[in-house]
Design an enzyme around this catalytic site. Structure first.
Site, short mmCIF file in Angstrom:
data_model
loop_
_atom_site.label_atom_id
_atom_site.label_comp_id
_atom_site.label_asym_id
_atom_site.label_seq_id
_atom_site.Cartn_x
_atom_site.Cartn_y
_atom_site.Cartn_z
N GLY A 45 1.87 -4.22 9.73
CA GLY A 45 0.70 -4.66 8.96
C GLY A 45 0.93 -4.51 7.48
O GLY A 45 2.07 -4.38 7.02
N ASN A 46 -0.13 -4.54 6.70
CA ASN A 46 -0.01 -4.28 5.26
C ASN A 46 -1.28 -3.62 4.77
O ASN A 46 -2.24 -3.45 5.53
CB ASN A 46 0.31 -5.57 4.50
CG ASN A 46 -0.78 -6.60 4.65
OD1 ASN A 46 -1.91 -6.41 4.24
ND2 ASN A 46 -0.44 -7.73 5.29
N ARG A 47 -1.31 -3.23 3.49
CA ARG A 47 -2.40 -2.39 2.99
C ARG A 47 -3.61 -3.18 2.47
O ARG A 47 -4.47 -2.62 1.81
CB ARG A 47 -1.87 -1.45 1.90
CG ARG A 47 -0.96 -0.36 2.46
CD ARG A 47 -0.70 0.72 1.45
NE ARG A 47 0.14 0.25 0.35
CZ ARG A 47 -0.27 0.16 -0.92
NH1 ARG A 47 -1.49 0.50 -1.25
NH2 ARG A 47 0.56 -0.28 -1.85
N SER A 48 -3.69 -4.46 2.79
CA SER A 48 -4.85 -5.23 2.30
C SER A 48 -6.15 -4.67 2.87
O SER A 48 -6.26 -4.45 4.08
CB SER A 48 -4.70 -6.69 2.72
OG SER A 48 -5.92 -7.35 2.55
N ALA A 70 -3.75 -11.46 3.03
CA ALA A 70 -2.37 -10.99 2.88
C ALA A 70 -1.68 -11.24 4.22
O ALA A 70 -1.68 -10.39 5.10
CB ALA A 70 -2.35 -9.52 2.51
#
Ligand code: C5P
Length: 412
Positions: free
Chosen positions: A218-221, A285
């Site tokens: 995943g990512n930190r959005s 994102a």
């Protein structure tokens, strides 16, 4: 609050949950709804009247006659009718077993019950009571009577109750009340603004790509930028569809929300929604890569390395720009570790967007997970403009201003 803003009469009755009505008033005020509170006498021990008056900007009314409502002309002479003149809906929250019974029986022995009997606008109730009272055959019959008459119930939740017991009967959360109420108010009195009639599609949040049944890439959005854009578009009168990856944010009332998880799900949903929209803002994102294969079940520890093989995800924005019809406008985002103008211009052109919004992810004070952002706007013609650091709602407003300013006009 402008004359054109939706107007709600909020009935507050005798329940411990009345303290939650304060938050409801504050949130409604933030959504541009003008709130007039009518409290029963039995609500008063539980309800901080002075605070409610400050939050709503109007006196809290309790008495059928002799309250603070000024005698006026025509209907205005009768206080409960004067209040109803501008109302778009009446919500009773919390609604005690007593008011539900009095509504069902058509009693009119105080300001709130009289007003409810006279109202010809949508009526909603959010019950709050002990489980035994809620499930009592008398209450069930009254609820059925109200439902047959078109009164909408926002059902209570289960959880700790005032008695200390746990059960069904907690007033619905403010988020859940707003989810039901705001679309209804917006339908009766649509917000008029520079984006009235414009259909805006916003993608938001991260995408998560499964590695196995419990792990993901995943990512930190946080989804805050996309949410701010959707909120701002709603406030300007647009109808808004939000396609969002998983975030911790409560659902944004008033928009059509489509939750998705992976990039491919997001792509599929956006492809089907895009043709019915005028403006797409691609703030999500999107994960550029996904695991080639997700392991079935949970991968067990076996003392060996786990080598991941990643494949590229589709570039959704590029695909949608190829589908773009006449009059449709596309806004893309670029999360960059340095804002090199040549690279940004090239990205703006290769992605086929009308406006690129770039932010510098090397700065910890803005962007991902932060309430603030500082962005550079780039157009395919090579115009650059930096919007100085501000909270995401202010940035969202300036992005929408820029979209409107770049020669894009509302559909006929
Ligand atoms: O190529 P890059 O990831 O920098 O592009 C960012 C923009 O493209 C964002 O608007 C993002 O939502 C979108 N995007 C996309 N599909 C991807 C990756 C990014 O639509 N696979």
């Amino acid at each position: 609050m402008p004359e054109s803003s939706p107007c709600l009469i909020l009935g507050v009755t005798g329940s411990i949950a009345a303290y939650k009505s304060l938050d409801l008033i504050r949130r409604l005020d933030g959504e541009g709804v003008s709130v007039h509170v009518v409290a029963t006498r039995k609500a008063l021990p539980f309800f901080p009247v002075a605070t409610a008056e400050v939050f709503s900007g109007h006196p809290v009314e309790t008495e059928l006659f002799g309250g603070s409502l000024p005698p006026g002309e025509g209907l205005g002479r009768v206080p409960h009718l004067a209040l109803l003149e501008r109302a778009d809906a009446v919500l009773v929250a919390p609604a005690s077993a007593d008011i539900i019974a009095r509504m069902a029986l058509g009693l009119a022995d105080d300001l709130l019950s009289t007003l409810l009997l006279s109202a010809r606008v949508p009526i909603l109730v959010a019950p709050a009571m002990e489980e035994a009272m809620y499930l009592h055959p008398a209450s069930q019959t009254h609820r059925k009577t109200l439902s047959d008459r078109g009164v909408r119930e926002i059902p209570p939740d289960s959880g700790p109750l005032a008695s200390g017991k746990s059960g069904l009967g907690r007033m619905a959360s403010v988020d859940r009340i707003l989810e039901t109420l705001l679309p209804l108010l917006r339908k009766t009195r649509p917000v008029r603004g520079p984006l009235s009639g414009v259909r805006v599609l916003v993608s938001s949040g991260p995408t998560l790509e499964p590695l196995d049944s419990v792990r993901y890439l995943g990512n930190r959005s946080s989804g805050r930028m996309g949410e701010a854009l959707a909120r701002e578009a709603l406030a300007r009168g647009a109808s808004v569809t939000l396609v969002s990856g998983p975030t911790a944010l409560p659902p944004l009332p008033g928009c059509d929300l489509h939750p998705v998880t992976t990039a491919r799900e997001m792509e599929e949903r956006l492809r089907s929604l895009f043709p019915a929209h005028d403006l797409l803002i691609m703030a999500a994102a999107v994960s550029d890569y996904r695991p080639k294969e997700a392991v079935a079940g949970k991968r067990k520890k076996d003392g060996r390395e786990w080598t991941l093989s990643l494949v590229e995800n589709p570039d959704i924005l590029k695909a949608l720009s190829a589908m773009k019809g006449p009059g449709q406008v596309l806004v893309g985002f670029a999360a960059e570790s340095s804002l090199d103008p040549e690279r940004l211009l090239e990205k703006c052109r290769t992605k086929g967007v009308d406006l690129l919004v770039a932010n510098d992810i090397s700065r910890p004070d803005i962007g991902f997970s932060s309430p603030e952002n500082e962005v550079t706007l780039v157009t395919p013609a090579g115009d650059f403009r930096t919007l100085p650091r501000a909270d995401k709602s202010a940035i969202a407003g300036q992005i929408l201003d820029a979209v409107t300013a770049h020669g894009w006009s509302k559909p006929a």
